[in-house]
Design a protein around this motif. Sequence first.
Motif, PDB file in Angstrom:
ATOM      1  N   GLY A 191       0.838  -1.128  -0.032  1.00 17.29           N
ATOM      2  CA  GLY A 191      -0.085  -0.044  -0.166  1.00 17.29           C
ATOM      3  C   GLY A 191       0.967   1.304   0.071  1.00 17.29           C
ATOM      4  N   VAL A 192       0.398   2.270  -0.727  1.00 17.00           N
ATOM      5  CA  VAL A 192       1.062   3.669  -0.610  1.00 17.00           C
ATOM      6  C   VAL A 192       0.171   4.696  -0.652  1.00 17.00           C
ATOM      7  CG1 VAL A 192       3.153   2.852  -2.014  1.00 17.00           C
ATOM      8  CG2 VAL A 192       1.256   3.587  -3.297  1.00 17.00           C
ATOM      9  N   SER A 193       0.468   5.879  -0.183  1.00 10.29           N
ATOM     10  CA  SER A 193      -0.473   6.849   0.312  1.00 10.29           C
ATOM     11  C   SER A 193       0.449   8.221  -0.025  1.00 10.29           C
ATOM     12  CB  SER A 193      -1.111   7.075   1.557  1.00 10.29           C
ATOM     13  OG  SER A 193      -1.760   5.930   1.881  1.00 10.29           O
ATOM     14  N   TYR A 194      -0.229   9.186  -0.611  1.00  8.20           N
ATOM     15  CA  TYR A 194       0.391  10.733  -0.708  1.00  8.20           C
ATOM     16  C   TYR A 194      -0.520  11.712   0.048  1.00  8.20           C
ATOM     17  CZ  TYR A 194       2.155  14.796  -2.574  1.00  8.20           C
ATOM     18  OH  TYR A 194       2.192  16.440  -2.932  1.00  8.20           O
ATOM     19  N   THR A 195      -0.009  12.615   0.855  1.00 12.42           N
ATOM     20  CA  THR A 195      -0.726  13.460   1.349  1.00 12.42           C
ATOM     21  C   THR A 195      -0.056  14.928   0.980  1.00 12.42           C
ATOM     22  OG1 THR A 195      -1.196  12.018   3.387  1.00 12.42           O
ATOM     23  CG2 THR A 195      -1.809  14.354   3.536  1.00 12.42           C
ATOM     24  N   PRO A 196      -0.729  15.713   0.083  1.00 13.59           N
ATOM     25  CA  PRO A 196      -0.099  17.043  -0.098  1.00 13.59           C
ATOM     26  C   PRO A 196       0.003  17.959   1.048  1.00 13.59           C
ATOM     27  CG  PRO A 196      -1.901  16.662  -1.614  1.00 13.59           C
ATOM     28  CD  PRO A 196      -2.179  15.675  -0.538  1.00 13.59           C
ATOM     29  N   ASP A 197      -1.052  17.996   2.158  1.00 14.10           N
ATOM     30  CA  ASP A 197      -0.744  18.870   3.125  1.00 14.10           C
ATOM     31  C   ASP A 197      -1.349  18.150   4.447  1.00 14.10           C
ATOM     32  OD1 ASP A 197      -0.798  20.720   5.201  1.00 14.10           O
ATOM     33  OD2 ASP A 197      -0.985  22.233   3.902  1.00 14.10           O
TER      34      ASP A 197
END
Length: 387
Positions: A191-197
Amino acid sequence: MKKTLLGTTALVTAGLLAGPALASDPLKVTVGGNVVTGFYFVDADNVNGYSFQDTKVAVVARNIDVKAEGTLDNGLVAGVDAKLMLSNDWNSTNESWASFRQLFAYLEGGFGKFEIGGTDGAAYKMHYTSPWFVPGNGVDSPNIYNGVSDKYWNEPYATSPEVRLSTFSLMATDANKISYFTPRLAGFQLGVSYTPDASNNNPKANGLWLQPSLTGWDRNIQDVFEIAANYAGTFGGVDVGVDGFYTGGDSSRPDVSPEEYGFGANLGYAGFTLGGAWYQSNDLDYKRGVSSARADVGAQVWTIGLKYATGPWTVGAAYIDAQDDSASYRGRDGRESQTVQVGGGYNLGSGVDIGLDLQWASNQHNDTWNSTSYDTTSGGLVLAIAF
């Protein structure tokens, strides 16, 4: 868990869906939730030089969960998950309020699963740790914690624990993000996640306008990337679950790079579950449910526990140890926290559980200017209801 089924008209009225209808059957909506309550006796020692006994009524995990899900004509599963939280433990205004703590949409198929919106990331969702055996409570990320620390604003219960009691990745919890989970192949999943802020979990971040981080201030966290992998399988009748994760983010200061990493494992056999986890953070401060980037601040946490379940009964014991790794000039160098929990629960049926929760908690200030230990013994009856 009993669910209440609502019609499409109620869903549209609630404003959770908008736009043209699909040719497939309408998404089915369920409403549920959970509330955990407890009544405790607490015996505390050496809080600003005195001991005391007290009682405590806890009302936590006040969530209303609204979920919409359906299978489209092309075989894809689509849905929306909204978690409405009623007040919180840090509300000091004596006012009642409710807000969506999580709200996200997802699409799932043979390719895996995509999630987008305000929710926990891959590192959080794929993590194994010490088991919970008391209804609605455990030592890792406890709902109900009875430890004390230094007296604060003339109250015996301070803002403790001063060291985080969690092995979960919380840097971007509930913040708006995009995540992808692979299909599980031979027991393995990535699993991968990206959070801009990481601060974008408020209405300003939900399409109204962009609110960039403040230049020159190190506490804002952005561009958070999470990667996690776990394995779930069975060998010779033993259920095995193992995970590892890394979470890294940026701040407005180039010399501050918050990060988290850890692993966990569960072994299950004949009703027994043995579980534990280890966690480390760097340049990351976590207090009162808020993560912030901060130079030379960190924590190390580990936990282990054992539970046994048979029929409606569950019993167990667990331990967690947390160490503050902050630099000495930050003023919290060497602070520690330990908790032992023993207890169990009984399922009365229909999502109703009662239990006994015994806790022994200790917080130590090992700073040269304040070397003190604060200890508590507590016991309570818990009533947890999921609906």
